[in-house]
Enzyme design. Sequence first.
Site, PDB file in Angstrom:
ATOM      1  N   ASP A  10      22.199   0.820  25.532  1.00 53.32           N
ATOM      2  CA  ASP A  10      21.393  -0.385  25.781  1.00 53.32           C
ATOM      3  C   ASP A  10      22.239  -1.323  26.640  1.00 53.32           C
ATOM      4  OD1 ASP A  10      19.195  -2.275  25.441  1.00 53.32           O
ATOM      5  OD2 ASP A  10      20.497  -3.383  24.089  1.00 53.32           O
ATOM      6  N   SER A  11      21.603  -2.355  27.176  1.00 52.92           N
ATOM      7  CA  SER A  11      22.365  -3.378  27.898  1.00 52.92           C
ATOM      8  C   SER A  11      23.367  -4.065  26.968  1.00 52.92           C
ATOM      9  CB  SER A  11      21.404  -4.418  28.475  1.00 52.92           C
ATOM     10  OG  SER A  11      20.691  -5.037  27.416  1.00 52.92           O
ATOM     11  N   TYR A  42      19.706  -7.133  31.181  1.00 50.18           N
ATOM     12  CA  TYR A  42      19.091  -6.382  32.275  1.00 50.18           C
ATOM     13  C   TYR A  42      17.739  -6.972  32.698  1.00 50.18           C
ATOM     14  CZ  TYR A  42      22.096  -2.162  31.762  1.00 50.18           C
ATOM     15  OH  TYR A  42      23.121  -1.249  31.742  1.00 50.18           O
ATOM     16  N   CYS A  74      16.603   1.125  25.366  1.00 50.12           N
ATOM     17  CA  CYS A  74      16.346  -0.101  26.120  1.00 50.12           C
ATOM     18  C   CYS A  74      15.057   0.101  26.906  1.00 50.12           C
ATOM     19  CB  CYS A  74      17.520  -0.349  27.066  1.00 50.12           C
ATOM     20  SG  CYS A  74      17.287  -1.741  28.189  1.00 50.12           S
ATOM     21  N   ASN A  75      14.078  -0.743  26.651  1.00 47.63           N
ATOM     22  CA  ASN A  75      12.793  -0.625  27.356  1.00 47.63           C
ATOM     23  C   ASN A  75      12.967  -0.846  28.854  1.00 47.63           C
ATOM     24  OD1 ASN A  75      10.386  -0.814  25.106  1.00 47.63           O
ATOM     25  ND2 ASN A  75      12.237  -1.843  24.430  1.00 47.63           N
ATOM     26  N   THR A  76      13.806  -1.823  29.213  1.00 48.80           N
ATOM     27  CA  THR A  76      13.976  -2.177  30.628  1.00 48.80           C
ATOM     28  C   THR A  76      14.615  -1.018  31.388  1.00 48.80           C
ATOM     29  OG1 THR A  76      14.404  -4.413  29.794  1.00 48.80           O
ATOM     30  CG2 THR A  76      14.808  -4.024  32.138  1.00 48.80           C
ATOM     31  N   CYS A 188      11.061  -5.074  23.377  1.00 49.93           N
ATOM     32  CA  CYS A 188      12.472  -5.084  23.787  1.00 49.93           C
ATOM     33  C   CYS A 188      13.251  -4.786  22.514  1.00 49.93           C
ATOM     34  CB  CYS A 188      12.853  -6.454  24.340  1.00 49.93           C
ATOM     35  SG  CYS A 188      14.625  -6.715  24.550  1.00 49.93           S
ATOM     36  N   THR A 189      14.246  -3.921  22.619  1.00 50.36           N
ATOM     37  CA  THR A 189      14.935  -3.489  21.405  1.00 50.36           C
ATOM     38  C   THR A 189      15.772  -4.597  20.761  1.00 50.36           C
ATOM     39  OG1 THR A 189      16.691  -2.535  22.790  1.00 50.36           O
ATOM     40  CG2 THR A 189      14.950  -1.044  22.008  1.00 50.36           C
ATOM     41  N   HIS A 190      15.991  -5.692  21.497  1.00 55.38           N
ATOM     42  CA  HIS A 190      16.681  -6.830  20.878  1.00 55.38           C
ATOM     43  C   HIS A 190      15.790  -7.575  19.864  1.00 55.38           C
ATOM     44  CE1 HIS A 190      19.548  -6.440  24.224  1.00 55.38           C
ATOM     45  NE2 HIS A 190      20.320  -7.339  23.650  1.00 55.38           N
TER      46      HIS A 190
HETATM   47  N1  DGL Z   1      17.172  -4.367  24.970  1.00 54.08           N
HETATM   48  C1  DGL Z   1      16.588  -4.281  26.240  1.00 54.08           C
HETATM   49  C2  DGL Z   1      15.148  -3.838  26.261  1.00 54.08           C
HETATM   50  O1  DGL Z   1      14.729  -3.161  25.342  1.00 54.08           O
HETATM   51  C3  DGL Z   1      17.032  -5.163  27.359  1.00 54.08           C
HETATM   52  C4  DGL Z   1      17.231  -6.586  27.166  1.00 54.08           C
HETATM   53  C5  DGL Z   1      17.941  -7.156  28.346  1.00 54.08           C
HETATM   54  O2  DGL Z   1      19.058  -6.699  28.629  1.00 54.08           O
HETATM   55  O3  DGL Z   1      17.368  -8.034  29.024  1.00 54.08           O
HETATM   56  O4  DGL Z   1      14.428  -4.116  27.187  1.00 54.08           O
END
Ligand code: DGL
Length: 289
Positions: A10-11, A42, A74-76, A188-190
């Site tokens: 992930d980022s 990201y 990470c979705n992005t 988003c995984t966060h």
């Molecule tokens: N955790 C990430 C996602 O699922 C990216 C968040 C980020 O780095 O902006 O998209």
Amino acid sequence: MSDRPVGVFDSGIGGFSVLNALQAELPNERFVYFADTAHAPYGERGDDYVATRTRAVTRHLVDAHDIKAMVVACNTATAAAIHLLRVDHAALPLVGVEPALKPAVAISRTRRIAVLATRGTLASAKFNALLASLAAQADFSLVPCDGLAAAIEANDAAGIASLCARYAAAAGTFGIAAGEVDTLVLGCTHYPFVAEQLRASTGAEVHYIDTGAPVAQQTRRLLAASQQLAVSATRQEDTADATDTTRDTRTTLLLASGHPSQLDAAASRWLLRSAAPAAVFSAAAMAAA
Ligand code: DGL
């Protein structure tokens, strides 16, 4: 069977929400988790940048850690680069994550669904194709959450609270009555790590959907299909010397492109199972990879 590790990427710390599900689903596996913290977040960076980073990190995990499968948690990064990884590493089982719109459609009664995700994910062709395929079945409100992943990375409680309130308000009126948004996709995984703060705005009855468990199940399916699952719990107990921790195949290794202490702090806050302290990864080595 294979005791080589599974790569997770992930980022930053968001992928911990997926790693928790992976460790629960696959307790005998070893994981190498790479947080690209020197380049996070990201979400507001643009596809080319995210794709370049995702390819470099994956190459590093393949070359230096001999991973047997890769979970892009990470979705992005999935939206920007999973199709490129499938070309770069044609033989490597790859699992990506995308906002769980289909499960949301299945569970929503009011047919009003909010999607919180990064700007990059919501702008991507991959996400928009998925959205178009479901647009007739529900009314989606899409909320790009600029700054929220960064606030979570920084563990900035005040920033998290105000951004959660702002983005929940932008998503519409939550509730289970007709016309209200009854389902929230955490795209988003966060964001699973701020579900409690979001609840303050949405109320208790709204369904929250994230992708940790289905991603872990898909990882298990791919490992099984390629006959690469680690030894079973029974086999491990039979063969491993309980006092020899170097033979504990379940160890999770943490790597960060930025300073490791922040990752270690997040690991002790969010990971359900312990991990080895984070090691700094040399950016120079990755550039050469
Ligand atoms: N955790 C990430 C996602 O699922 C990216 C968040 C980020 O780095 O902006 O998209």
